[in-house]
Design a protein around this motif. Structure first.
Motif, short mmCIF file in Angstrom:
data_model
loop_
_atom_site.label_atom_id
_atom_site.label_comp_id
_atom_site.label_asym_id
_atom_site.label_seq_id
_atom_site.Cartn_x
_atom_site.Cartn_y
_atom_site.Cartn_z
N TRP A 55 -1.65 -12.92 14.46
CA TRP A 55 -2.63 -14.00 14.55
C TRP A 55 -3.35 -14.26 13.24
N TRP A 56 -3.61 -13.23 12.45
CA TRP A 56 -4.45 -13.37 11.27
C TRP A 56 -3.94 -12.44 10.19
N TYR A 57 -4.19 -12.79 8.95
CA TYR A 57 -3.81 -11.92 7.83
C TYR A 57 -4.81 -12.15 6.70
N GLY A 58 -4.89 -11.19 5.80
CA GLY A 58 -5.77 -11.38 4.65
C GLY A 58 -5.70 -10.22 3.68
N ALA A 59 -5.89 -10.55 2.42
CA ALA A 59 -5.91 -9.55 1.35
C ALA A 59 -7.26 -8.84 1.32
N LEU A 60 -7.26 -7.58 0.97
CA LEU A 60 -8.50 -6.85 0.75
C LEU A 60 -9.10 -7.30 -0.57
N THR A 61 -10.41 -7.33 -0.66
CA THR A 61 -11.08 -7.66 -1.91
C THR A 61 -10.69 -6.65 -2.98
N THR A 62 -10.64 -5.38 -2.59
CA THR A 62 -10.23 -4.30 -3.48
C THR A 62 -9.16 -3.47 -2.78
N PRO A 63 -7.92 -3.43 -3.31
CA PRO A 63 -6.88 -2.60 -2.68
C PRO A 63 -7.34 -1.14 -2.61
N GLY A 105 -18.88 -19.67 12.98
CA GLY A 105 -17.45 -19.62 12.66
C GLY A 105 -16.96 -18.31 12.11
N ALA A 106 -17.71 -17.22 12.32
CA ALA A 106 -17.32 -15.92 11.78
C ALA A 106 -17.62 -14.80 12.76
N THR A 107 -16.89 -13.72 12.62
CA THR A 107 -17.14 -12.49 13.37
C THR A 107 -16.65 -11.32 12.52
N SER A 108 -16.90 -10.10 12.98
CA SER A 108 -16.43 -8.91 12.27
C SER A 108 -16.24 -7.77 13.26
N ASN A 109 -15.61 -6.70 12.78
CA ASN A 109 -15.40 -5.54 13.65
C ASN A 109 -16.75 -4.96 14.07
N ALA A 142 -17.33 -4.46 8.34
CA ALA A 142 -16.63 -4.57 7.06
C ALA A 142 -15.41 -5.49 7.11
N LEU A 143 -14.82 -5.65 8.29
CA LEU A 143 -13.63 -6.51 8.43
C LEU A 143 -14.09 -7.85 9.00
N ALA A 144 -14.40 -8.77 8.10
CA ALA A 144 -14.95 -10.07 8.49
C ALA A 144 -13.84 -11.11 8.63
N VAL A 145 -13.92 -11.89 9.69
CA VAL A 145 -12.93 -12.93 9.96
C VAL A 145 -13.71 -14.23 10.19
N SER A 146 -13.26 -15.31 9.49
CA SER A 146 -13.99 -16.56 9.67
C SER A 146 -13.05 -17.75 9.62
N ALA A 169 -11.10 -15.60 5.27
CA ALA A 169 -11.40 -16.97 5.68
C ALA A 169 -10.12 -17.78 5.81
N ASP A 170 -10.01 -18.53 6.89
CA ASP A 170 -8.92 -19.47 7.10
C ASP A 170 -7.56 -18.87 6.82
N ALA A 171 -7.28 -17.70 7.34
CA ALA A 171 -6.00 -17.03 7.13
C ALA A 171 -5.25 -16.87 8.46
N LEU A 172 -5.30 -17.91 9.27
CA LEU A 172 -4.56 -17.89 10.53
C LEU A 172 -3.07 -18.00 10.26
N SER A 173 -2.27 -17.30 11.05
CA SER A 173 -0.83 -17.48 10.96
C SER A 173 -0.48 -18.87 11.50
N ASN A 174 0.71 -19.35 11.20
CA ASN A 174 1.13 -20.66 11.73
C ASN A 174 1.05 -20.68 13.26
N THR A 175 1.45 -19.59 13.90
CA THR A 175 1.39 -19.51 15.36
C THR A 175 -0.04 -19.67 15.85
N ALA A 176 -0.97 -18.97 15.22
CA ALA A 176 -2.39 -19.06 15.62
C ALA A 176 -2.93 -20.47 15.38
N GLU A 177 -2.58 -21.07 14.25
CA GLU A 177 -3.05 -22.44 13.97
C GLU A 177 -2.57 -23.40 15.05
N ASN A 178 -1.29 -23.31 15.41
CA ASN A 178 -0.73 -24.19 16.43
C ASN A 178 -1.39 -23.97 17.79
#
Length: 127
Positions: A98-106, A65-69, A121-125, A2-11
């Protein structure tokens, strides 16, 4: 992620919403696996070795406001290491993150292991 846009993507998203000129990502989008997470302004440490390479990302239409693979994303012949997050890059000549995020479980992988994100499984919102 959630809300893990890079600065470039935000701009670029803000420029688009405000009606100023912007450039869309160069498709296909690619998923990168990282062994150290990045931030809004800096990329993480991408996995290297084995037969690792970024994989294409297919997604369904966004809803609320969400999608996934929409298809499984599979890496085979991975190098040994611990995957702690993912990043989404475009396919430009000089790729843009464009986007980044930590896995819930490495995910700790042995040399030659498979790493798989089943469809959905790869949800983006943005929420």
């Amino acid at each position: 992620m959630a809300d893990a846009l890079s600065n470039t993507a935000e701009n670029r998203a803000l420029d688009w919403l405000m009606g100023t000129s912007t450039t869309a990502p160069t498709l296909p989008l690619k998923v990168a696996l990282v062994t150290a997470n990045g931030s809004d302004s800096a990329a993480g440490t991408e996995s290297t070795g084995g037969s690792y390479a970024r994989k294409n990302l297919a997604v369904g239409a966004s809803s609320s406001g969400a999608t996934s693979n929409s298809a499984d994303i599979v890496w085979t012949g991975m190098p040994a290491g611990t995957i702690v997050g993912v990043e989404i890059w475009d396919s430009a000549g000089t790729p843009i993150r464009w986007w980044y995020g930590a896995l819930t479980t490495p995910r700790t992988l042995a040399s030659g292991d498979e790493c798989r994100f089943p469809a959905g499984a790869l949800a983006v919102s943005l929420a």
